[in-house]
Design a protein around this motif. Structure first.
Motif, short mmCIF file in Angstrom:
data_model
loop_
_atom_site.label_atom_id
_atom_site.label_comp_id
_atom_site.label_asym_id
_atom_site.label_seq_id
_atom_site.Cartn_x
_atom_site.Cartn_y
_atom_site.Cartn_z
N ILE A 206 15.11 38.76 -75.55
CA ILE A 206 16.59 39.11 -76.02
C ILE A 206 16.08 40.20 -77.17
O ILE A 206 17.13 41.01 -77.45
N GLU A 207 14.99 39.96 -77.98
CA GLU A 207 14.86 40.69 -79.00
C GLU A 207 14.66 42.25 -78.68
O GLU A 207 14.98 43.12 -79.50
N SER A 208 14.30 42.49 -77.40
CA SER A 208 13.90 43.75 -77.06
C SER A 208 15.28 44.37 -76.27
O SER A 208 15.05 45.57 -75.52
N THR A 209 16.04 43.53 -76.07
CA THR A 209 17.33 43.97 -75.11
C THR A 209 18.30 44.68 -76.34
O THR A 209 18.50 44.31 -77.52
N GLU A 210 18.79 45.97 -75.93
CA GLU A 210 19.64 46.80 -76.59
C GLU A 210 21.10 46.16 -76.57
O GLU A 210 21.35 45.69 -75.51
N ALA A 211 21.66 46.38 -77.72
CA ALA A 211 23.09 46.02 -77.81
C ALA A 211 23.91 46.87 -76.87
O ALA A 211 23.74 48.27 -76.56
N GLY A 212 24.98 46.21 -76.31
CA GLY A 212 25.74 47.15 -75.22
C GLY A 212 27.09 47.19 -75.87
O GLY A 212 27.29 47.41 -77.20
N LYS A 213 28.28 47.32 -75.05
CA LYS A 213 29.53 47.49 -75.38
C LYS A 213 29.73 46.50 -76.55
O LYS A 213 29.60 45.16 -76.54
N ASN A 214 30.39 47.28 -77.61
CA ASN A 214 30.99 46.19 -78.69
C ASN A 214 29.86 45.90 -79.64
O ASN A 214 29.99 44.86 -80.55
N GLY A 215 28.44 46.34 -79.58
CA GLY A 215 27.29 45.81 -80.19
C GLY A 215 26.86 44.48 -79.88
O GLY A 215 26.21 44.09 -80.45
N GLU A 216 27.40 44.02 -78.66
CA GLU A 216 26.93 42.68 -78.07
C GLU A 216 25.58 42.74 -77.34
O GLU A 216 25.39 43.62 -76.47
N ILE A 217 24.72 41.74 -77.56
CA ILE A 217 23.63 41.57 -77.21
C ILE A 217 23.83 40.55 -75.97
O ILE A 217 23.98 39.56 -76.05
N GLN A 218 23.59 41.02 -74.67
CA GLN A 218 23.98 40.21 -73.48
C GLN A 218 22.80 39.31 -72.74
O GLN A 218 21.65 39.96 -72.71
N LEU A 219 22.99 38.12 -72.88
CA LEU A 219 21.99 37.30 -72.31
C LEU A 219 21.58 37.77 -70.94
O LEU A 219 20.42 37.49 -70.58
N THR A 220 22.58 38.06 -70.05
CA THR A 220 22.37 38.66 -68.67
C THR A 220 21.26 39.61 -68.51
O THR A 220 20.34 39.45 -67.66
N ASP A 221 21.40 40.50 -69.67
CA ASP A 221 20.22 41.62 -69.66
C ASP A 221 18.89 41.19 -69.75
O ASP A 221 17.79 41.36 -69.24
N ALA A 222 18.73 40.29 -70.82
CA ALA A 222 17.39 39.61 -71.05
C ALA A 222 16.91 38.67 -69.70
O ALA A 222 15.71 38.68 -69.44
N LEU A 223 17.79 38.16 -69.05
CA LEU A 223 17.67 37.39 -67.91
C LEU A 223 17.20 38.32 -66.89
O LEU A 223 16.22 38.03 -65.93
N ARG A 224 17.77 39.34 -66.75
CA ARG A 224 17.39 40.26 -65.59
C ARG A 224 15.97 40.90 -65.78
O ARG A 224 15.11 40.90 -65.01
N SER A 225 15.42 41.06 -67.14
CA SER A 225 14.15 41.27 -67.57
C SER A 225 13.24 40.13 -67.21
O SER A 225 12.37 40.63 -66.35
N GLN A 226 13.52 38.98 -67.36
CA GLN A 226 12.80 37.79 -67.32
C GLN A 226 12.67 37.74 -65.55
O GLN A 226 11.67 37.61 -65.02
N ALA A 227 13.74 38.11 -64.83
CA ALA A 227 13.51 37.76 -63.34
C ALA A 227 12.66 38.85 -62.69
O ALA A 227 11.89 38.58 -61.96
N GLN A 228 12.78 40.15 -63.24
CA GLN A 228 11.82 41.19 -62.80
C GLN A 228 10.53 41.06 -63.24
O GLN A 228 9.35 41.53 -62.37
N GLN A 229 10.06 40.42 -64.54
CA GLN A 229 8.96 40.27 -65.05
C GLN A 229 7.96 38.90 -64.61
O GLN A 229 6.86 38.67 -64.32
#
Length: 277
Positions: free
Chosen positions: A217-240
């Protein structure tokens, strides 16, 4: 064994204004019990007795609910009304409650990151109280997911099939089926265009996460409206590493919407209360 569960409850609940102007949306009652209590009961049933709330301004009622109300309890002592408090009293005896504040609304990923100081370096559940999940006669969704975590030792997300027209409101997974109800996640997309969604399997408000999610999550960039999406961090976790998606047993109600809230209220009244009325 997973012993901690995080409840992100800092949101404003704007879809229920004006009711939520001064009352947390998580305290909206399904018949006579607030949404958040249903979620805590589910967590405790799964063995997650350390309840961690990520709160915000105007959420004091949640903290008060899971505490003794001396004036009220003195007033009704010895009357038949005491029975109405048995459920919450039992819950308070079984669980411990801790609180930290999310000072800025920066998305679900940010709320989970704020909980790090309460969770520490261990796996934990996450309940979004807007999603009421019921499985009468069987184990709750978190208990089902805890068994899977004991087997696979990875993050688990609860998923359900949704109509294509609604898929753009959810995080959506793609993956490789391991069994009829279990998918190894290969990709996740937050609120995709329905025509481009990788599947019709949407993530609902139940997660069981491993602690390495915090660094992701710390390395996940903020997206729309400046929000940090858990989905993006989980995608990275799934790929790693590994993330499993689980088609849970039971029924989910979207109580973050007025139609879903009314459906849940009617269902619970008919199922749990009408016979005793």
């Amino acid at each position: 064994m997973v012993t901690k569960c995080v409840f992100p409850v800092a949101g404003y609940g704007t879809r229920f204004l004006p009711a939520t102007k001064a009352m947390p949306k998580e305290m909206l009652p399904i018949v006579n019990k607030p949404l958040v209590q249903y979620g805590v009961e589910e967590a405790v049933e799964a063995g997650m007795r350390d309840i961690c709330f990520v709160t915000g301004r105007g959420k004091r009622a949640i903290e008060d609910h899971f505490d003794v109300s001396f004036e009220l309890e003195t007033q009704i002592a010895g009357s038949g009304k005491e029975a109405a408090l048995e459920g919450i009293r039992s819950l308070m005896e079984q669980a411990s409650f801790s609180y930290t504040r999310q000072n800025e609304m920066k998305g679900l990923g940010h709320a989970i990151l704020v909980s790090r100081r309460l969770v520490g370096d261990e796996p934990f559940g996450v309940v979004l109280a807007d999603d009421l999940c019921l499985n009468p006669g069987g184990d709750g969704v978190l208990a089902q997911m805890a068994r899977l975590h004991a087997q696979f030792r990875c993050s688990i997300v609860a998923v359900m099939e949704v109509p294509q027209a609604e898929i753009g409101a959810y995080g959506v997974i793609a993956g490789e089926a391991i069994s009829d109800d279990l998918i190894r996640v290969t990709d996740m997309v937050e609120k995709p265009d329905p025509a481009q969604a990788p599947s019709n399997l949407a993530v609902i408000g139940r997660y069981l996460l491993t602690p390495d999610i915090f660094g992701l999550i710390e390395s996940t960039e903020a997206g729309k409206n400046g929000e940090i999406q858990l989905t993006d961090a989980l995608r990275s976790q799934a790929q790693q590493g590994c993330v499993m998606a689980y088609k849970f047993k039971g029924r989910r109600f979207d109580c973050g919407s007025v139609p879903g809230f009314m459906e849940a209220t009617n269902h619970c009244y008919e199922t749990f209360f009408k016979a005793d009325a």
